[in-house]
Write a protein that holds these residues in place. Structure first.
Motif, mmCIF file in Angstrom:
data_model
loop_
_atom_site.group_PDB
_atom_site.id
_atom_site.type_symbol
_atom_site.label_atom_id
_atom_site.label_comp_id
_atom_site.label_asym_id
_atom_site.label_seq_id
_atom_site.Cartn_x
_atom_site.Cartn_y
_atom_site.Cartn_z
ATOM 1 N N ILE A 77 9.398 -0.375 49.040
ATOM 2 C CA ILE A 77 10.903 0.086 48.858
ATOM 3 C C ILE A 77 11.370 0.087 47.372
ATOM 4 O O ILE A 77 10.748 -0.972 46.583
ATOM 5 N N HIS A 78 11.861 1.217 46.874
ATOM 6 C CA HIS A 78 12.047 1.567 45.324
ATOM 7 C C HIS A 78 13.629 1.490 45.167
ATOM 8 O O HIS A 78 14.433 2.016 45.961
ATOM 9 N N ILE A 79 13.943 0.726 44.048
ATOM 10 C CA ILE A 79 15.342 0.920 43.578
ATOM 11 C C ILE A 79 15.481 1.813 42.322
ATOM 12 O O ILE A 79 14.778 1.685 41.347
ATOM 13 N N VAL A 80 16.140 2.928 42.535
ATOM 14 C CA VAL A 80 16.493 3.944 41.407
ATOM 15 C C VAL A 80 17.794 3.845 40.914
ATOM 16 O O VAL A 80 18.737 4.151 41.891
ATOM 17 N N ASN A 81 18.176 3.613 39.826
ATOM 18 C CA ASN A 81 19.380 3.614 39.238
ATOM 19 C C ASN A 81 19.859 5.079 38.629
ATOM 20 O O ASN A 81 18.801 5.656 38.508
ATOM 21 N N ASN A 82 21.225 5.206 39.057
ATOM 22 C CA ASN A 82 21.700 6.589 38.548
ATOM 23 C C ASN A 82 21.932 6.668 37.099
ATOM 24 O O ASN A 82 21.383 7.826 36.661
ATOM 25 N N LYS A 83 22.346 6.068 36.557
ATOM 26 C CA LYS A 83 22.705 6.131 35.053
ATOM 27 C C LYS A 83 21.731 5.769 34.114
ATOM 28 O O LYS A 83 21.890 5.967 32.798
ATOM 29 N N SER A 84 20.717 5.001 34.533
ATOM 30 C CA SER A 84 19.357 4.645 33.527
ATOM 31 C C SER A 84 17.999 4.668 34.047
ATOM 32 O O SER A 84 18.129 4.803 35.128
ATOM 33 N N VAL A 85 17.156 5.171 33.223
ATOM 34 C CA VAL A 85 15.817 5.536 33.761
ATOM 35 C C VAL A 85 15.240 3.994 34.034
ATOM 36 O O VAL A 85 14.877 3.091 33.210
ATOM 37 N N PRO B 140 6.776 7.174 43.808
ATOM 38 C CA PRO B 140 5.959 8.587 44.112
ATOM 39 C C PRO B 140 6.771 9.666 44.588
ATOM 40 O O PRO B 140 7.815 9.493 44.836
ATOM 41 N N LYS B 141 6.099 10.914 44.061
ATOM 42 C CA LYS B 141 7.148 12.091 44.539
ATOM 43 C C LYS B 141 6.818 12.639 46.125
ATOM 44 O O LYS B 141 7.563 13.305 46.435
ATOM 45 N N LYS B 142 5.870 11.965 46.761
ATOM 46 C CA LYS B 142 5.584 12.227 48.123
ATOM 47 C C LYS B 142 6.111 11.121 49.212
ATOM 48 O O LYS B 142 5.871 10.128 48.391
ATOM 49 N N LYS C 184 20.308 4.228 44.285
ATOM 50 C CA LYS C 184 19.749 4.192 45.852
ATOM 51 C C LYS C 184 18.544 3.461 45.970
ATOM 52 O O LYS C 184 17.618 3.212 45.119
ATOM 53 N N ILE C 185 18.227 3.345 47.187
ATOM 54 C CA ILE C 185 17.157 2.457 47.814
ATOM 55 C C ILE C 185 16.260 3.783 48.575
ATOM 56 O O ILE C 185 16.759 4.222 49.546
ATOM 57 N N ILE C 186 14.930 3.867 48.093
ATOM 58 C CA ILE C 186 14.191 4.596 48.943
ATOM 59 C C ILE C 186 13.001 4.220 49.651
ATOM 60 O O ILE C 186 12.132 3.359 48.905
ATOM 61 N N TYR C 187 12.867 4.615 50.717
ATOM 62 C CA TYR C 187 11.633 3.901 51.368
ATOM 63 C C TYR C 187 10.454 4.816 51.365
ATOM 64 O O TYR C 187 10.576 6.014 51.804
ATOM 65 N N ASN C 188 9.225 4.464 50.829
ATOM 66 C CA ASN C 188 8.101 5.497 50.674
ATOM 67 C C ASN C 188 6.975 4.768 51.766
ATOM 68 O O ASN C 188 6.680 3.558 51.402
ATOM 69 N N ASP C 189 6.407 5.886 52.323
ATOM 70 C CA ASP C 189 5.261 5.197 53.335
ATOM 71 C C ASP C 189 4.286 6.317 53.520
ATOM 72 O O ASP C 189 4.404 7.341 54.394
ATOM 73 N N PRO C 190 3.237 6.394 52.788
ATOM 74 C CA PRO C 190 1.990 7.334 52.880
ATOM 75 C C PRO C 190 1.696 7.482 54.364
ATOM 76 O O PRO C 190 1.229 8.493 55.065
ATOM 77 N N ARG C 191 1.355 6.289 54.954
ATOM 78 C CA ARG C 191 0.766 6.346 56.094
ATOM 79 C C ARG C 191 1.599 6.202 57.385
ATOM 80 O O ARG C 191 1.170 6.011 58.414
ATOM 81 N N ARG C 192 2.895 5.807 57.284
ATOM 82 C CA ARG C 192 3.770 5.741 58.072
ATOM 83 C C ARG C 192 3.656 4.921 59.130
ATOM 84 O O ARG C 192 4.097 5.135 60.402
#
Length: 287
Positions: A80-88, A103-105, A117-125
């Motif tokens: 789980i990734h936390i990505v801020n809008n206004k800062s890198v 990750p990009k994929k 935003k909160i992003i869920y990444n899971d290569p193996r699902r």
């Protein structure tokens, strides 16, 4: 797969960020996780305020309005990734065992808030999201699992009676989520070393004193791991760029061939495969 301390670190990071925040947008790019994400998933989150993020065992629990809940299990490769809008963000990952960067994929689910935003990444699902529609259903969902080590029901009476007549070895019981929830291979090895109990000892042979040691040391090891940010086995950094530190405290896990750290013992830590899992222990100290 992350164990209880690592999931607790994720919970703390998420709760701090999303508690009492409203979801502005929901993006589901791939519904085909271990459990298929339902088509009405959006309606549970869109324009709803997250009450809090909880945890049971290795499951995250998002508390939603109207007595609704969403379980998240990270599986083998979910992060789980936390990505801020206004800062890198230099580091986005709140989870373990994967890259600290987004990750990009394989970004399957996004919950978009006002400034992040909160992003869920899971290569193996192998991870999943599961919607629960009432508190009673939430309780039922965990009926098949044993108590957590911190639960008052994980006590001497429960443990000693559970082990009566059981031929399975104690290490396998600590990994059995029906007996106790949240312990995995790392912490089972460390708990048994601290308790001076051989991992292949049959559960039925454990004395009450040994059972009490397991209870006390399960809590001690897990609390220390949580306080140190969990165990970073691979290239993990949390959302603030910090690695977990408990891997520096390992006494037996992945210590095969290294001299035992107990004072007065010069034996080497051994590794044995039991039930297709690596088990680490000191043959001299653990009886």
């Amino acid at each position: 797969m992350p164990e209880l301390p690592e999931v607790e670190i994720v919970r703390q990071s998420l709760n701090k960020k999303v508690k009492q925040k409203k979801v502005k947008k929901v993006i589901v790019r791939n519904r085909n996780l271990r459990l298929k994400i339902p088509v009405n998933f959006n309606s549970y989150f869109f324009n709803k305020k997250i009450i809090k993020v909880g945890r049971f065992s290795k499951y995250l629990i998002i508390y939603l309005p109207e007595d609704n809940y969403c379980l998240i299990h990270l599986g083998m490769s979910g992060t789980i990734h936390i990505v801020n809008n206004k800062s890198v963000n230099k580091y986005t990952n709140t989870s373990f065992y994967n890259s600290p960067f987004l990750p990009k994929k394989h970004n399957h689910v996004e919950l978009v808030f006002e400034n992040f935003k909160i992003i869920y990444n899971d290569p193996r699902r192998f991870g999943f999201f599961q919607l629960i529609k009432s508190n009673s259903d939430l309780i039922k969902r965990f009926n098949h699992l044993g108590p957590e080590p911190f639960d008052k029901n994980f006590n001497l009476n429960y443990v000693y009676n559970f082990f009566k007549g059981k031929n399975k070895d104690i290490k396998n019981f600590l990994l059995d989520q029906k007996f106790v929830s949240g312990i995995g291979n790392i912490y089972a090895s460390e708990i048994l070393f601290l308790s001076k109990i051989n991992p292949i000892k049959k559960a039925k042979l454990l004395s009450k004193k040994e059972c009490q040691k397991i209870i006390i040391n399960s809590r001690k090891i897990l609390l220390k791991a949580i306080s140190m940010g969990g165990s970073s086995i691979r290239d993990f950094k949390d959302a603030l760029g910090f690695k977990g530190g408990f891997q520096n405290e390992f006494k037996v896990y992945q210590q095969e061939g290294i001299e035992c750290k107990n004072i007065g013992c010069s034996d080497l830590i051994r590794k044995k495969i039991t039930s297709n899992r690596s088990t680490f222990f000191c043959d001299s100290c653990q009886k």
